[in-house]
Design a protein around this motif. Structure first.
Motif, PDB file in Angstrom:
ATOM      1  N   ALA A 117      49.271  63.526  36.646  1.00 50.53           N
ATOM      2  CA  ALA A 117      48.798  62.213  37.089  1.00 50.53           C
ATOM      3  C   ALA A 117      48.651  62.169  38.606  1.00 50.53           C
ATOM      4  CB  ALA A 117      49.769  61.127  36.620  1.00 50.53           C
ATOM      5  N   PHE A 118      49.591  62.770  39.296  1.00 52.07           N
ATOM      6  CA  PHE A 118      49.525  62.815  40.763  1.00 52.07           C
ATOM      7  C   PHE A 118      48.289  63.572  41.217  1.00 52.07           C
ATOM      8  CE2 PHE A 118      50.375  64.984  44.762  1.00 52.07           C
ATOM      9  CZ  PHE A 118      50.805  63.938  45.573  1.00 52.07           C
ATOM     10  N   ARG A 119      48.051  64.719  40.604  1.00 49.80           N
ATOM     11  CA  ARG A 119      46.909  65.540  41.009  1.00 49.80           C
ATOM     12  C   ARG A 119      45.576  64.878  40.657  1.00 49.80           C
ATOM     13  NH1 ARG A 119      47.902  71.461  38.801  1.00 49.80           N
ATOM     14  NH2 ARG A 119      46.026  71.844  40.054  1.00 49.80           N
ATOM     15  N   GLU A 120      45.575  64.144  39.552  1.00 52.06           N
ATOM     16  CA  GLU A 120      44.342  63.487  39.103  1.00 52.06           C
ATOM     17  C   GLU A 120      44.192  62.081  39.671  1.00 52.06           C
ATOM     18  OE1 GLU A 120      44.657  63.730  34.854  1.00 52.06           O
ATOM     19  OE2 GLU A 120      44.883  65.930  34.913  1.00 52.06           O
ATOM     20  N   LYS A 121      45.160  61.665  40.494  1.00 48.56           N
ATOM     21  CA  LYS A 121      45.119  60.350  41.145  1.00 48.56           C
ATOM     22  C   LYS A 121      44.961  59.213  40.133  1.00 48.56           C
ATOM     23  CE  LYS A 121      43.447  61.956  45.656  1.00 48.56           C
ATOM     24  NZ  LYS A 121      43.893  63.336  45.448  1.00 48.56           N
TER      25      LYS A 121
END
Length: 256
Positions: free
Chosen positions: A244-248
């Motif tokens: 989720a962090f990487r995919e914003k």
């Protein structure tokens, strides 16, 4: 040193300055950064001419924590957590005083790195956050160095909420030692270094050992903390949070 240079090292008049120099990824604790920091620390601690170590940074971010581009996967060796305790121990147990210079954001493992230092000087624009719970992991490893520094109720709230807090808020928690305007950070660090070099080297080392005794041995605590951290990094929540962090995007557990 390992990989492309992400750390600048300078030694001048008894002060070794290690400057995190990977602003493109917010000075994250990548494999290269961890390896180069350990190598530079080893050299500084072995050099009798070095009296004080200063940890500095380029760019607007002090350190964003573990490089999450390297943390997507189940293997512990891919998560960086196996190597991080050794780096924290080097700073924590260094017989030479270590001063952290913080001019910008510090997150997660970056907070742990500065907490392991003896003196933390922060500019007023610096911010901090224990972001681990928000990506489904636990601030296990860094708790070994953060909890001895911090007022218990403050650590409790800030580690559970993961909220961002500023330098003025960090000061009474014990996480930082001195807060000054951004344009006075260098002068403040220089003053602390000037005071530290007045101490006799062996007396400083023994005084630091004496001060660390009350916190217990990191080496005894790290195996259990490392296992806890690795389990969450490799677990369902950790992998979803990292994705989720990487995919914003919000993680699945965040209410719509």
């Amino acid at each position: 040193m390992s990989g492309e240079p992400v750390l600048r090292v300078g030694v001048d008049r008894g002060v070794a300055t290690l400057t995190l120099d990977s602003p493109a990824n917010r000075n994250a604790l990548s494999r290269a950064m961890r390896a180069q920091l350990r190598s530079a620390l080893t050299d500084a601690l072995a050099d009798d001419a070095v009296r004080v170590v200063v940890l500095d940074h380029t760019g607007r971010v002090f350190c964003s924590g573990m490089d999450l581009t390297e943390a997507a996967g189940g293997a512990a060796e891919d998560q960086g957590v196996n190597e991080f305790p050794a780096l924290l121990e080097m700073v924590w147990n260094s017989p030479k005083p270590v001063v952290a210079t913080v001019r910008g954001p510090a997150r997660a493992g970056g907070v742990g790195l500065l907490a392991a230092c003896d003196v933390v000087v922060a500019g007023t624009s610096a911010t901090f956050a224990f972001t681990e719970v928000r990506i489904g992991v636990v601030p296990a490893v860094i708790s070994a160095v953060c909890l001895p520094r911090m007022v218990p109720n403050a650590a409790h709230r800030l580690m559970l909420t993961g909220e961002v807090f500023d330098a003025r808020t960090a000061l009474p928690t014990g996480l930082v030692d001195l807060v000054v305007p951004d344009d006075e950070v260098d002068a403040c660090v220089a003053a602390q270094v000037a005071a530290l070099v007045q101490g006799a080297p062996r007396a400083l080392a023994e005084t630091k050992r004496l001060l660390r005794v009350r916190s217990g041995s990191l080496a005894e605590r790290f195996p259990d903390l490392l296992a806890l951290s690795a389990r969450f990094f490799a677990g369902e929540e950790g992998q979803e949070g990292i994705a989720a962090f990487r995919e914003k995007r919000p993680a699945r557990w965040v209410p719509a």
